[in-house]
Motif scaffolding. Structure first.
Motif, mmCIF file in Angstrom:
data_model
loop_
_atom_site.group_PDB
_atom_site.id
_atom_site.type_symbol
_atom_site.label_atom_id
_atom_site.label_comp_id
_atom_site.label_asym_id
_atom_site.label_seq_id
_atom_site.Cartn_x
_atom_site.Cartn_y
_atom_site.Cartn_z
ATOM 1 N N THR A 5 -6.315 -0.486 5.614
ATOM 2 C CA THR A 5 -5.212 -1.378 5.996
ATOM 3 C C THR A 5 -5.731 -2.601 6.727
ATOM 4 O O THR A 5 -5.284 -3.730 6.488
ATOM 5 C CB THR A 5 -4.200 -0.616 6.867
ATOM 6 N N LEU A 54 0.852 -1.190 0.000
ATOM 7 C CA LEU A 54 0.000 0.000 0.000
ATOM 8 C C LEU A 54 0.887 1.238 0.000
ATOM 9 O O LEU A 54 1.735 1.404 0.883
ATOM 10 C CB LEU A 54 -0.895 0.009 1.238
ATOM 11 N N THR A 83 -1.856 -1.163 12.845
ATOM 12 C CA THR A 83 -2.092 -2.516 12.331
ATOM 13 C C THR A 83 -0.863 -3.414 12.393
ATOM 14 O O THR A 83 -0.911 -4.569 11.958
ATOM 15 C CB THR A 83 -2.557 -2.438 10.860
ATOM 16 N N HIS A 91 6.699 -0.446 7.576
ATOM 17 C CA HIS A 91 6.457 0.768 6.786
ATOM 18 C C HIS A 91 7.746 1.547 6.583
ATOM 19 O O HIS A 91 8.696 1.458 7.364
ATOM 20 C CB HIS A 91 5.408 1.655 7.465
ATOM 21 N N ALA A 150 -1.308 4.440 10.242
ATOM 22 C CA ALA A 150 -2.010 3.225 9.843
ATOM 23 C C ALA A 150 -1.133 1.996 10.052
ATOM 24 O O ALA A 150 -1.609 0.936 10.481
ATOM 25 C CB ALA A 150 -2.444 3.337 8.378
ATOM 26 N N ALA A 151 0.151 2.142 9.748
ATOM 27 C CA ALA A 151 1.075 1.025 9.952
ATOM 28 C C ALA A 151 1.185 0.668 11.428
ATOM 29 O O ALA A 151 1.159 -0.512 11.801
ATOM 30 C CB ALA A 151 2.445 1.378 9.375
ATOM 31 N N ILE A 197 3.686 -0.844 3.938
ATOM 32 C CA ILE A 197 3.138 0.471 3.624
ATOM 33 C C ILE A 197 4.303 1.405 3.312
ATOM 34 O O ILE A 197 5.264 1.499 4.083
ATOM 35 C CB ILE A 197 2.312 1.047 4.790
ATOM 36 N N THR A 211 1.930 -3.105 10.671
ATOM 37 C CA THR A 211 2.453 -3.326 9.326
ATOM 38 C C THR A 211 3.822 -2.669 9.171
ATOM 39 O O THR A 211 3.995 -1.512 9.556
ATOM 40 C CB THR A 211 1.488 -2.726 8.279
ATOM 41 N N ARG A 220 -5.093 -5.686 4.486
ATOM 42 C CA ARG A 220 -3.981 -6.353 5.154
ATOM 43 C C ARG A 220 -2.714 -6.371 4.296
ATOM 44 O O ARG A 220 -2.197 -7.431 3.941
ATOM 45 C CB ARG A 220 -4.376 -7.769 5.572
#
Length: 426
Positions: A119, A4, A143, A147, A139-140, A127, A145, A123
């Motif tokens: 996100t 993303l 969640t 980044h 957002a990372a 990022i 994620t 999933r």
């Protein structure tokens, strides 16, 4: 992987993400680009998948209203010359001003919440966020994620952040304000997480600048060769024809309209360049051209021409210092005359002159005669062209976006581990 990419709705900031997004797609990864709805057409014109999140903001209108408030911290950034740039008063003022008037506006709650919802639903494995788009980091973090930031210019954000934290540590405990941490901390807490400096720096940073011109920030850097992208591009027939004499590009971006410096008009500049034995290609919009009157015979007026197609035919460029313009000229080894003062434009202008790859003229010091003399100098001084070619060679020695993809695969698989201050991950 699912990757993303995210950028607030600004075309030129988004353009720096496109070649890497293409490389990820070419390597077989699934790529989506999330931004406010206003950027959707620009994203899809690049052949990428757009996901609108949040709502459009009247960012440009707001900046017009508050421009005087932020000008102190968005112009005149002359590192190594202005000592006050490292003072607590300046650094606190910068954070206090830019957080509410810029950072939080382009990363408002609807954008952040929409990005977090996307996100959680999609999933992604990674990022990548344009370095003003802190919503990507939030957002990372929310969640878990991995980044990274993707720079399009000099890393002034982290440079000033590093200086701010150093000065803050020397303040009494009751006077250690931190507007950036307060804003991002509040946003992170609202999403069920907490603040740390990774929300500002990313877990690592992808940097397309020449290695010799990167600011020391102590962050993990993934170097990447700059690949120009200017949006929708059609190459005119005259660009494809061999120029009969040296070709000079004059482009001033959207910030310079009818005057330069202390009231020097574009008409005066073009008249002065009319005496130069060269073809002058001036990219001016309709409103600029309408007020020019007659122009010299050696001046070609165009509304737009793809810069990556024009630069290989040019002997020099005169421009406002924008990152995309500077990088496109640099990666083609074109000597530059930079008239920059906004944000990192001034820094790049000075770095260009120090490297010997061009000249710096502050906008307040531009004269028609001086600009004409500068053009003649870059056309006739072989040392300037040689230095510009050295910068080109330095940039071309960096990993391509395709090669960077393999680094990102490894870093994403590690969950962001393997970081270390100042190390090069590529």
């Amino acid at each position: 992987m699912r990757v993303l990419l995210t950028c607030f709705a600004n075309d030129t900031h988004f353009h720096g993400l496109v070649p890497l997004a293409w490389a990820l797609r070419a390597a077989g990864h699934e790529v989506r680009v999330a931004s406010q709805p206003a950027l959707s057409d620009t994203i899809t014109q690049a052949g990428l998948t757009a996901v609108p999140v949040g709502r459009d903001t009247a960012f440009l209108e707001l900046m017009g209203e508050i421009g005087a408030d932020v000008q102190k911290y968005s112009t005149g950034i002359d590192l190594g010359v202005r000592a006050e740039l490292t003072s607590w008063e300046y650094l606190l003022g910068m954070h206090t001003t830019l957080v509410p008037t810029f950072y939080s506006l382009v990363n408002d709650e609807p954008f952040v919440d929409g990005l977090v919802a996307l996100t959680r639903a999609w999933r992604p494995d990674l990022i990548l966020w344009e370095h003003f788009s802190f919503a990507g980091a939030l957002a990372a973090r929310a969640t878990g994620t991995p980044h990274a930031r993707v720079l399009w210019g000099s890393d002034l954000i982290v440079r000033f952040r590093r200086d701010f934290l150093a000065e803050r540590a020397n303040r009494p405990a009751e006077h250690r304000e931190d507007p950036m941490a307060e804003w991002l901390g509040w946003a992170a807490e609202r999403l069920g997480s907490t603040f740390d400096e990774e929300l500002v720096t990313g877990q690592w940073t992808i940097d397309p600048l020449p290695r010799s011109m990167r600011l020391p920030t102590g962050t993990t850097t993934v170097p990447m060769r700059y690949v120009p992208y200017n949006g929708r591009a059609v190459v005119p027939a005259w660009v494809r024809q061999r120029a009969r004499r040296p070709r000079i590009c004059l482009t001033l971006g959207v910030s310079a309209r009818q005057t330069l410096g202390d009231g020097v008009s574009l008409a005066e500049v073009l008249a002065a360049l009319g005496d130069v034995d060269a073809e002058i290609v001036a990219t001016l919009d309709a409103s600029q051209r309408k007020l020019l009157g007659p122009v010299p015979d050696n001046v070609r007026l165009v509304d737009f021409v793809p810069l990556h197609a024009l630069m290989p035919t040019c002997s020099a460029i005169v421009h406002h210092g924008g990152a995309g313009t500077w990088l496109t000229a640099a990666v083609h080894g074109v000597p530059q005359i930079v008239l920059g003062d906004l944000w990192d434009n001034l820094l790049r202008a000075r770095q260009t002159q120090v490297a010997g790859a061009g000249l710096f003229i502050h906008p307040s010091e531009v004269t028609a005669a001086g600009l004409g003399e500068g053009v003649r100098r870059v056309l006739t001084d072989p040392s300037i062209r040689a230095a510009a070619q050295r910068v080109r060679d330095e940039m071309n020695a960096e990993p391509t976006p395709g090669e960077v993809v393999t680094v990102l695969e490894r870093l994403a698989a590690s969950g962001g581990r393997g970081r270390g201050g100042g190390n090069h991950a590529g």
